[in-house]
Design a protein around this motif. Structure first.
Motif, PDB file in Angstrom:
ATOM      1  N   UNK A 121      41.561  54.309  49.892  1.00 41.58           N
ATOM      2  CA  UNK A 121      40.433  54.321  50.550  1.00 41.58           C
ATOM      3  C   UNK A 121      39.805  55.838  50.817  1.00 41.58           C
ATOM      4  N   UNK A 122      40.569  56.974  51.129  1.00 38.60           N
ATOM      5  CA  UNK A 122      40.105  57.976  51.206  1.00 38.60           C
ATOM      6  C   UNK A 122      39.973  58.684  50.044  1.00 38.60           C
ATOM      7  N   UNK A 123      40.646  58.552  49.075  1.00 42.90           N
ATOM      8  CA  UNK A 123      40.331  59.130  47.859  1.00 42.90           C
ATOM      9  C   UNK A 123      39.423  58.575  46.710  1.00 42.90           C
ATOM     10  N   UNK A 124      39.172  57.371  46.662  1.00 42.06           N
ATOM     11  CA  UNK A 124      38.214  56.650  46.139  1.00 42.06           C
ATOM     12  C   UNK A 124      37.082  56.122  46.822  1.00 42.06           C
ATOM     13  N   UNK A 125      35.883  56.020  46.037  1.00 40.97           N
ATOM     14  CA  UNK A 125      34.658  55.307  46.824  1.00 40.97           C
ATOM     15  C   UNK A 125      35.006  53.999  46.697  1.00 40.97           C
ATOM     16  N   UNK A 126      34.124  53.056  47.538  1.00 41.68           N
ATOM     17  CA  UNK A 126      34.564  51.560  47.498  1.00 41.68           C
ATOM     18  C   UNK A 126      33.908  51.132  46.069  1.00 41.68           C
ATOM     19  N   UNK A 127      32.997  51.525  45.404  1.00 40.73           N
ATOM     20  CA  UNK A 127      32.636  51.077  44.223  1.00 40.73           C
ATOM     21  C   UNK A 127      33.758  51.413  43.150  1.00 40.73           C
ATOM     22  N   UNK A 128      34.411  52.584  43.252  1.00 38.20           N
ATOM     23  CA  UNK A 128      35.292  52.866  42.325  1.00 38.20           C
ATOM     24  C   UNK A 128      36.801  52.105  42.477  1.00 38.20           C
ATOM     25  N   UNK A 129      36.911  51.601  43.949  1.00 34.32           N
ATOM     26  CA  UNK A 129      37.961  50.881  43.972  1.00 34.32           C
ATOM     27  C   UNK A 129      37.929  49.441  43.193  1.00 34.32           C
ATOM     28  N   UNK A 130      36.723  49.055  43.377  1.00 38.05           N
ATOM     29  CA  UNK A 130      36.293  47.606  42.840  1.00 38.05           C
ATOM     30  C   UNK A 130      36.208  47.692  41.104  1.00 38.05           C
ATOM     31  N   UNK A 131      35.666  48.896  40.690  1.00 38.52           N
ATOM     32  CA  UNK A 131      35.904  48.858  39.243  1.00 38.52           C
ATOM     33  C   UNK A 131      37.389  49.058  38.938  1.00 38.52           C
ATOM     34  N   UNK A 132      37.948  49.713  39.530  1.00 34.74           N
ATOM     35  CA  UNK A 132      39.426  49.898  39.215  1.00 34.74           C
ATOM     36  C   UNK A 132      39.951  48.672  39.241  1.00 34.74           C
ATOM     37  N   UNK A 133      39.949  47.849  40.286  1.00 29.96           N
ATOM     38  CA  UNK A 133      40.553  46.488  40.699  1.00 29.96           C
ATOM     39  C   UNK A 133      40.070  45.646  39.518  1.00 29.96           C
ATOM     40  N   UNK A 134      38.798  45.584  39.182  1.00 29.05           N
ATOM     41  CA  UNK A 134      38.385  44.565  37.874  1.00 29.05           C
ATOM     42  C   UNK A 134      39.068  44.968  36.800  1.00 29.05           C
ATOM     43  N   UNK A 135      39.101  46.213  36.223  1.00 27.22           N
ATOM     44  CA  UNK A 135      39.816  46.677  35.181  1.00 27.22           C
ATOM     45  C   UNK A 135      41.180  46.202  35.066  1.00 27.22           C
ATOM     46  N   UNK A 136      42.052  46.378  36.455  1.00 26.10           N
ATOM     47  CA  UNK A 136      43.321  45.834  36.145  1.00 26.10           C
ATOM     48  C   UNK A 136      43.430  44.351  36.021  1.00 26.10           C
ATOM     49  N   UNK A 137      42.436  43.543  36.747  1.00 23.94           N
ATOM     50  CA  UNK A 137      42.114  42.188  36.683  1.00 23.94           C
ATOM     51  C   UNK A 137      41.949  41.519  34.991  1.00 23.94           C
ATOM     52  N   UNK A 138      41.373  42.455  34.469  1.00 23.28           N
ATOM     53  CA  UNK A 138      40.990  42.126  32.938  1.00 23.28           C
ATOM     54  C   UNK A 138      42.055  42.558  32.398  1.00 23.28           C
ATOM     55  N   UNK A 139      43.152  43.302  32.661  1.00 19.84           N
ATOM     56  CA  UNK A 139      44.306  43.653  31.902  1.00 19.84           C
ATOM     57  C   UNK A 139      45.052  42.528  32.100  1.00 19.84           C
ATOM     58  N   UNK A 140      45.150  41.732  33.273  1.00 22.92           N
ATOM     59  CA  UNK A 140      45.835  40.798  33.658  1.00 22.92           C
ATOM     60  C   UNK A 140      45.456  39.254  33.269  1.00 22.92           C
ATOM     61  N   UNK A 141      44.472  39.430  32.501  1.00 24.41           N
ATOM     62  CA  UNK A 141      43.653  38.090  31.872  1.00 24.41           C
ATOM     63  C   UNK A 141      42.779  37.519  32.619  1.00 24.41           C
ATOM     64  N   UNK A 142      42.289  38.096  33.806  1.00 21.95           N
ATOM     65  CA  UNK A 142      40.972  37.700  34.736  1.00 21.95           C
ATOM     66  C   UNK A 142      39.766  38.052  33.978  1.00 21.95           C
ATOM     67  N   UNK A 143      38.730  37.591  34.341  1.00 27.69           N
ATOM     68  CA  UNK A 143      37.693  38.150  34.145  1.00 27.69           C
ATOM     69  C   UNK A 143      37.270  38.259  32.647  1.00 27.69           C
ATOM     70  N   UNK A 144      38.025  37.547  31.826  1.00 29.03           N
ATOM     71  CA  UNK A 144      37.676  37.394  30.515  1.00 29.03           C
ATOM     72  C   UNK A 144      37.764  36.001  29.888  1.00 29.03           C
ATOM     73  N   UNK A 145      37.200  35.948  28.693  1.00 29.14           N
ATOM     74  CA  UNK A 145      37.309  34.486  28.195  1.00 29.14           C
ATOM     75  C   UNK A 145      38.731  34.403  27.301  1.00 29.14           C
ATOM     76  N   UNK A 146      39.610  33.885  27.917  1.00 33.05           N
ATOM     77  CA  UNK A 146      40.933  33.884  27.390  1.00 33.05           C
ATOM     78  C   UNK A 146      41.219  32.454  26.361  1.00 33.05           C
ATOM     79  N   UNK A 147      40.527  31.573  26.248  1.00 35.83           N
ATOM     80  CA  UNK A 147      40.856  30.517  25.585  1.00 35.83           C
ATOM     81  C   UNK A 147      39.610  30.174  24.929  1.00 35.83           C
ATOM     82  N   UNK A 148      39.849  29.448  23.809  1.00 33.77           N
ATOM     83  CA  UNK A 148      38.862  28.938  22.967  1.00 33.77           C
ATOM     84  C   UNK A 148      39.015  27.293  22.531  1.00 33.77           C
TER      85      UNK A 148
END
Length: 121
Positions: A89-116
């Motif tokens: 919280x001290x090192x990163x801005x709130x938006x940076x925390x959210x963006x990094x969190x979203x990138x981790x979620x994508x690497x974990x299979x969330x926030x992407x279209x994983x099935x067809x």
């Protein structure tokens, strides 16, 4: 080849990892500040979401940032942070925390279209 044969003939996949440049910190420090992120397991994501904590994004960042080590004692002291969560919280801005969190979620299979859907002809 059926699905069982495909799955049995290949090695289990490891968590995906990618590197991301933190634009603001790189600009301010005039050097590339790069975080290595990794995907999280289902159980780890479930544990974080079950914490009943408003800082879910911070804890996703803590679990998914492989480098730099956000538990590093010297880094905690430099930012006058008692806990790794406080450091984030001290090192990163709130938006940076959210963006990094979203990138981790994508690497974990969330926030992407994983099935067809397979349409029968």
């Amino acid at each position: 080849m059926d699905v069982i044969d495909i799955l049995l003939s290949n090695e289990p996949l490891k968590a995906e990892e990618k590197e991301y440049k933190i634009k603001r910190l790189s600009k301010v420090y005039k050097a590339d500040v790069i975080f290595k992120l990794k995907g999280l397991s289902y159980n780890r994501v479930a544990d974080i979401k079950n914490m009943n904590n408003e800082d879910v994004s911070v804890h996703i960042v803590l679990a998914g940032v492989k480098e730099p080590n956000l538990k590093n004692k010297e880094l905690l002291e430099k930012y006058n942070a008692v806990t790794p969560a406080e450091l984030v919280k001290k090192m990163l801005l709130p938006g940076e925390i959210e963006d990094i969190s979203k990138a981790i979620e994508k690497l974990s299979g969330y926030r992407t279209n994983t099935i067809e859907e397979i349409k029968k002809k």
